[in-house]
Motif scaffolding. Structure first.
Motif, short mmCIF file in Angstrom:
data_model
loop_
_atom_site.label_atom_id
_atom_site.label_comp_id
_atom_site.label_asym_id
_atom_site.label_seq_id
_atom_site.Cartn_x
_atom_site.Cartn_y
_atom_site.Cartn_z
N MET A 132 -3.18 -6.87 -9.38
CA MET A 132 -2.80 -5.97 -8.30
C MET A 132 -1.33 -5.63 -8.42
O MET A 132 -0.55 -6.34 -9.02
N ALA A 133 -0.95 -4.55 -7.83
CA ALA A 133 0.41 -4.02 -7.88
C ALA A 133 1.45 -5.06 -7.47
O ALA A 133 1.15 -6.02 -6.76
N TYR A 134 2.67 -4.83 -7.90
CA TYR A 134 3.80 -5.66 -7.51
C TYR A 134 4.17 -5.31 -6.07
O TYR A 134 4.53 -4.16 -5.77
N ALA A 135 4.07 -6.29 -5.18
CA ALA A 135 4.36 -6.05 -3.77
C ALA A 135 5.85 -5.87 -3.56
O ALA A 135 6.65 -6.74 -3.92
N ASN A 136 6.23 -4.73 -3.02
CA ASN A 136 7.63 -4.44 -2.72
C ASN A 136 7.70 -3.39 -1.61
O ASN A 136 6.73 -2.66 -1.38
N THR A 137 8.82 -3.32 -0.96
CA THR A 137 8.95 -2.42 0.19
C THR A 137 8.86 -0.95 -0.21
O THR A 137 8.34 -0.14 0.56
N THR A 138 9.32 -0.60 -1.40
CA THR A 138 9.24 0.80 -1.84
C THR A 138 7.79 1.25 -1.95
O THR A 138 7.43 2.32 -1.46
N LEU A 139 6.96 0.44 -2.58
CA LEU A 139 5.55 0.79 -2.73
C LEU A 139 4.83 0.80 -1.39
O LEU A 139 4.06 1.72 -1.10
N ILE A 140 5.09 -0.18 -0.57
CA ILE A 140 4.46 -0.25 0.76
C ILE A 140 4.82 0.99 1.56
O ILE A 140 3.95 1.64 2.16
N THR A 141 6.09 1.35 1.55
CA THR A 141 6.54 2.55 2.28
C THR A 141 5.89 3.81 1.71
O THR A 141 5.46 4.69 2.45
N ALA A 142 5.80 3.88 0.38
CA ALA A 142 5.19 5.06 -0.27
C ALA A 142 3.73 5.21 0.13
O ALA A 142 3.27 6.32 0.43
N LEU A 143 2.99 4.11 0.15
CA LEU A 143 1.58 4.16 0.55
C LEU A 143 1.44 4.60 2.00
O LEU A 143 0.59 5.44 2.34
N ARG A 144 2.26 4.04 2.88
CA ARG A 144 2.20 4.41 4.30
C ARG A 144 2.64 5.86 4.52
O ARG A 144 2.04 6.57 5.33
N THR A 145 3.66 6.29 3.81
CA THR A 145 4.13 7.67 3.92
C THR A 145 3.05 8.64 3.46
O THR A 145 2.80 9.67 4.10
N THR A 146 2.40 8.32 2.36
CA THR A 146 1.32 9.17 1.84
C THR A 146 0.18 9.25 2.84
O THR A 146 -0.34 10.35 3.11
N ALA A 147 -0.21 8.12 3.40
CA ALA A 147 -1.28 8.12 4.40
C ALA A 147 -0.90 8.98 5.60
O ALA A 147 -1.71 9.77 6.09
N ALA A 148 0.34 8.85 6.05
CA ALA A 148 0.80 9.64 7.21
C ALA A 148 0.83 11.13 6.88
O ALA A 148 0.42 11.97 7.70
N ARG A 149 1.30 11.48 5.69
CA ARG A 149 1.33 12.89 5.28
C ARG A 149 -0.08 13.47 5.27
O ARG A 149 -0.31 14.59 5.73
N LEU A 150 -1.02 12.71 4.71
CA LEU A 150 -2.41 13.18 4.67
C LEU A 150 -2.98 13.30 6.08
O LEU A 150 -3.69 14.26 6.39
N ARG A 151 -2.68 12.33 6.93
CA ARG A 151 -3.18 12.38 8.31
C ARG A 151 -2.61 13.60 9.05
O ARG A 151 -3.27 14.18 9.90
N ASN A 152 -1.38 13.99 8.69
CA ASN A 152 -0.73 15.12 9.35
C ASN A 152 -1.02 16.46 8.69
O ASN A 152 -0.38 17.45 8.99
N GLY A 153 -1.99 16.49 7.75
CA GLY A 153 -2.44 17.77 7.22
C GLY A 153 -1.89 18.18 5.87
O GLY A 153 -2.06 19.34 5.48
N ALA A 154 -1.23 17.27 5.13
CA ALA A 154 -0.76 17.64 3.78
C ALA A 154 -1.96 18.14 2.97
O ALA A 154 -3.07 17.66 3.13
#
Length: 158
Positions: A1-23
């Motif tokens: 599994m991926a290397y756990a780090n704040t950059t990746l966690i933030t990127a995944l959450r940001t992507t989910a939020a963008r998609l939820r908001n209609g990206a």
């Protein structure tokens, strides 16, 4: 599994939020699919630029990640390099493309189930669950002494 780090966690959450908001989302488009949307969250590139760069290679994200060569310096290698720099492996890229990492699927609210790779709501759920797993993994590596916790509680009550 991926290397756990704040950059990746933030990127995944940001992507989910963008998609939820209609990206824009289109599973069959390198610039607007699961990986394309993730790249939009971690680079200044537009979906069109990602699409153009991805088309300098051959195949889907899975093939691009497996055939990635650090020495070529071709535009597609820049995209793969960026995904790897935030902590993903070629296997992770494949799993994001097809929503099939069993660890993520087992951690879904309500338990294990298969998700549809081209369904926006499933992609959002996958990214959020993946971020949760990585966050748990990251937090488990942080040493916290019980005495320190008790000391903080006592001093805050005084």
């Amino acid at each position: 599994m991926a290397y756990a780090n704040t950059t990746l966690i933030t990127a995944l959450r940001t992507t989910a939020a963008r998609l939820r908001n209609g990206a824009h989302y289109a599973w069959g488009n390198h610039g607007a699919c699961n990986c394309g949307n993730l790249l939009q969250a971690v680079t200044p590139l537009t979906r069109g630029e990602i699409l153009r760069y991805a088309h300098t290679g051959t195949g889907e994200w899975t093939e691009l990640a497996e055939e990635y060569c650090d020495a070529t310096n071709a535009p597609v290698s820049l995209l793969i390099h960026r995904l790897e720099n935030i902590g993903l492996t070629p296997t992770d890229i494949h799993n994001i493309k097809y929503l099939e990492d069993r660890k993520v699927l087992k951690a879904l609210p309500g338990g294990f189930r298969w998700l549809k790779k081209n369904m926006r709501e499933d992609v959002i759920l996958y990214f959020e669950t993946f971020a949760d797993l990585l966050e748990e993994k990251l937090l488990s590596r942080v040493p916290i002494a019980v005495e320190e916790l008790l000391e903080v509680e006592v001093s805050s009550e005084a």
